[in-house]
Design a protein around this motif. Structure first.
Motif, mmCIF file in Angstrom:
data_model
loop_
_atom_site.group_PDB
_atom_site.id
_atom_site.type_symbol
_atom_site.label_atom_id
_atom_site.label_comp_id
_atom_site.label_asym_id
_atom_site.label_seq_id
_atom_site.Cartn_x
_atom_site.Cartn_y
_atom_site.Cartn_z
ATOM 1 N N LEU A 1 62.738 26.143 30.437
ATOM 2 C CA LEU A 1 63.269 27.083 29.457
ATOM 3 C C LEU A 1 62.975 26.564 28.057
ATOM 4 O O LEU A 1 63.179 25.386 27.773
ATOM 5 C CB LEU A 1 64.784 27.237 29.632
ATOM 6 N N ILE B 1 64.192 27.059 24.277
ATOM 7 C CA ILE B 1 65.267 27.619 23.461
ATOM 8 C C ILE B 1 64.812 27.586 22.013
ATOM 9 O O ILE B 1 64.392 26.539 21.517
ATOM 10 C CB ILE B 1 66.567 26.813 23.628
ATOM 11 N N ASN C 1 60.248 35.251 30.510
ATOM 12 C CA ASN C 1 61.533 34.992 31.161
ATOM 13 C C ASN C 1 61.949 33.524 31.068
ATOM 14 O O ASN C 1 62.994 33.140 31.578
ATOM 15 C CB ASN C 1 61.511 35.454 32.616
ATOM 16 N N ARG C 2 61.152 32.713 30.398
ATOM 17 C CA ARG C 2 61.469 31.295 30.210
ATOM 18 C C ARG C 2 61.730 30.956 28.744
ATOM 19 O O ARG C 2 61.656 29.804 28.339
ATOM 20 C CB ARG C 2 60.347 30.430 30.758
ATOM 21 N N LEU D 1 64.509 31.604 25.560
ATOM 22 C CA LEU D 1 65.811 32.070 25.093
ATOM 23 C C LEU D 1 65.805 31.979 23.571
ATOM 24 O O LEU D 1 65.623 30.898 23.010
ATOM 25 C CB LEU D 1 66.932 31.201 25.665
ATOM 26 N N LEU E 1 67.817 32.527 20.075
ATOM 27 C CA LEU E 1 69.136 32.644 19.462
ATOM 28 C C LEU E 1 68.962 33.140 18.033
ATOM 29 O O LEU E 1 68.107 32.643 17.304
ATOM 30 C CB LEU E 1 69.833 31.280 19.438
ATOM 31 N N THR F 1 69.708 43.141 22.244
ATOM 32 C CA THR F 1 68.771 42.286 22.957
ATOM 33 C C THR F 1 67.385 42.909 23.001
ATOM 34 O O THR F 1 67.241 44.094 23.234
ATOM 35 C CB THR F 1 69.274 42.068 24.399
ATOM 36 N N ARG G 1 63.365 42.155 24.604
ATOM 37 C CA ARG G 1 62.544 41.343 25.500
ATOM 38 C C ARG G 1 61.256 40.971 24.789
ATOM 39 O O ARG G 1 60.750 41.727 23.981
ATOM 40 C CB ARG G 1 62.223 42.120 26.769
#
Length: 91
Positions: free
Chosen positions: A44, A46, A69-70, A72, A74, A86, A88
């Motif tokens: 992941l 971030i 999908n890996r 994230l 913020l 949200t 994608r």
């Protein structure tokens, strides 16, 4: 993990390490990009957009180097005009 603010980076990294994850944290997109290009593929990535210079460049680069999908991301909605809820990274 990419976070330009050291406080955010330190707190997130400490919590993830406490949970047993190996964490590489940096404050610049060029440094993160270098690790990803060298073949280091985390489970992941971030990315904290708060205070990050050239956000679009970092997000566009991540689209190429990581599966959506890996990743994230913020962010604070009030800091980024035009973002509602949200989104994608993949089409």
């Amino acid at each position: 993990m990419l976070a330009s603010l050291w406080q955010t980076r330190a707190l997130l990294r400490a919590q993830l390490v406490e949970e047993g994850f190996e964490v590489l944290a940096t404050d610049t997109w060029p440094m993160m990009r270098q690790y990803l290009r060298l073949g280091w593929k985390p489970r992941l990535a971030i990315v904290d957009l708060q205070g990050l210079p050239d956000r679009e460049r970092a997000l566009n680069g991540l689209r190429i180097l990581m599966k959506p999908n890996r990743v994230l991301v913020l962010y604070l909605r009030r800091e980024i005009p035009g973002i509602n809820g949200t989104r994608r990274m993949a089409p």
